[in-house]
Write an enzyme that holds these catalytic residues in place. Structure first.
Site, PDB file in Angstrom:
ATOM      1  N   GLU A  35       0.152  -1.359   0.050  1.00  0.00           N
ATOM      2  CA  GLU A  35       0.087  -0.074   0.106  1.00  0.00           C
ATOM      3  C   GLU A  35       0.739   1.198  -0.306  1.00  0.00           C
ATOM      4  OE1 GLU A  35      -2.908   0.405  -0.971  1.00  0.00           O
ATOM      5  OE2 GLU A  35      -3.620  -1.839  -0.727  1.00  0.00           O
ATOM      6  N   TYR A 118      -6.206   6.876   3.855  1.00  0.00           N
ATOM      7  CA  TYR A 118      -6.800   6.673   2.633  1.00  0.00           C
ATOM      8  C   TYR A 118      -5.928   4.257   2.948  1.00  0.00           C
ATOM      9  CZ  TYR A 118      -5.549   2.219  -0.761  1.00  0.00           C
ATOM     10  OH  TYR A 118      -5.233   1.216  -1.288  1.00  0.00           O
ATOM     11  N   ASP A 136      -9.786   5.194  -2.541  1.00  0.00           N
ATOM     12  CA  ASP A 136      -8.886   6.082  -3.267  1.00  0.00           C
ATOM     13  C   ASP A 136      -8.615   6.668  -4.689  1.00  0.00           C
ATOM     14  OD1 ASP A 136      -9.590   3.707  -5.008  1.00  0.00           O
ATOM     15  OD2 ASP A 136      -7.836   3.700  -5.511  1.00  0.00           O
TER      16      ASP A 136
END
Length: 292
Positions: A35, A118, A136
């Site tokens: 991520e 996020y 996102d």
DNA sequence: GAAGCGTGGGT
DNA sequence: TACCCAAGCTT
């Protein structure tokens, strides 16, 4: 709305890319690393670096035991190298605060360096199965079109967008798959520039499509300049340091950028950011200890 | 809330 | 060729 969920989920089941951080043997740490790497960076560029990182540092403690400069070096050319530094800091915090295990909740995750709304939501959802809206850029674009009927979402996430994402969130059993499925739809079909509406599973209910795909009426999105900027200078300087395991004399850095005023400013900023460590004798290297 | 922060592929 | 933009975060 039920039909929309079914359509997106079944599309995802048939079209999802096989990515290592989605594999059954993935770890929360692997998800977290992915991520961070994927922030503003395309999947194809992340994949090889992710594999190298997970091979070399399979647990947070493994990374935390390294010099931060090694994280920056292994970051390679992914861009935004501060992410590497913060990932190293996050690994250290995970060891110190969480006994070396990636925390499972949004509230704990968002306290870690480099993790914002996020990423905290994504890790909680994808690694731990939490039911949490994951907003996102892909999801925001899909919801802007399908629900709000606009070509693009607002510049920054709004309360209205959060409410929409919240309302669409299915039960806990399905929420993580729903989140990744909408993201995938945005990445593969509902793309920014030329969406593939012809193969979109929800084209028939898409508000933007039904309105005739009107062009965005908001302010034009400003592109970021690049050539001749401090960012480019920083990139050049850091590239020289990444390629050398030994401290680099300043005169060698001087060859990386012609404008001396800007070069000095960029180098000072890199030091201030903790990305570069100055040594006696006009030598510089990637940091061996955490700055501040 | 806007600005700053890397990089490289696609169009 | 010049943009555009790709799973954002921090100050």
């Amino acid at each position: 709305m039920i039909r929309v969920h079914a359509a997106v989920l079944s599309w995802y089941a048939a079209n999802a890319r096989e990515l290592p951080w989605r594999a059954p043997d993935r770890t929360p740490w692997g998800v977290l690393v992915s991520e961070i790497m994927l922030q503003q960076t395309p999947v194809v560029r992340v994949q090889p670096v992710w594999h190298e990182w997970l091979r070399r540092w399979p647990r947070p403690a493994d990374l935390a035991a390294e010099a931060p400069g090694e994280a920056i070096r292994a970051w390679g050319r992914l861009g935004y190298p501060r992410r590497a530094l913060r990932l190293h800091a996050a690994a250290t915090a995970i060891v110190e605060r969480h006994d070396g295990a990636v925390p499972a909740t949004y509230d704990e995750l968002i306290e870690l360096p480099g993790i914002g709304d996020y990423t905290a939501a994504a890790v909680a959802s994808f690694a731990f199965g939490a039911r949490h809206p994951v907003l996102d850029t892909n999801v925001r674009r899909v919801l802007a079109r399908a629900v709000a009927g606009t070509q693009y979402p607002p510049t920054a996430p709004t309360a209205a967008e959060r409410r929409r994402a919240e309302e669409l969130l299915p039960d806990e059993q399905t929420a993580p798959t729903w989140a990744v499925a909408v993201m995938e739809l945005g990445a593969l079909i509902c793309t920014a520039k030329t969406p593939r509406c012809g193969t979109c599973p929800i084209a028939t209910v898409c508000a933007w499509r039904l309105a005739g795909s009107p062009p965005d009426d908001g302010p034009p999105r400003r592109g970021q300049p690049w050539h001749g900027t401090d960012r480019q200078a920083r990139g050049r300087l850091l590239a020289v340091l990444r390629e050398s395991t030994d401290p680099v004399p300043k005169h060698q850095l001087d060859t990386a950028w012609p404008e001396s005023i800007q070069r000095e400013r960029a180098l000072d900023a890199l030091v201030a950011d903790g990305l570069v460590e100055p040594l006696d004798g006009d030598l510089f290297r990637l940091p061996t200890t955490t700055a501040n």
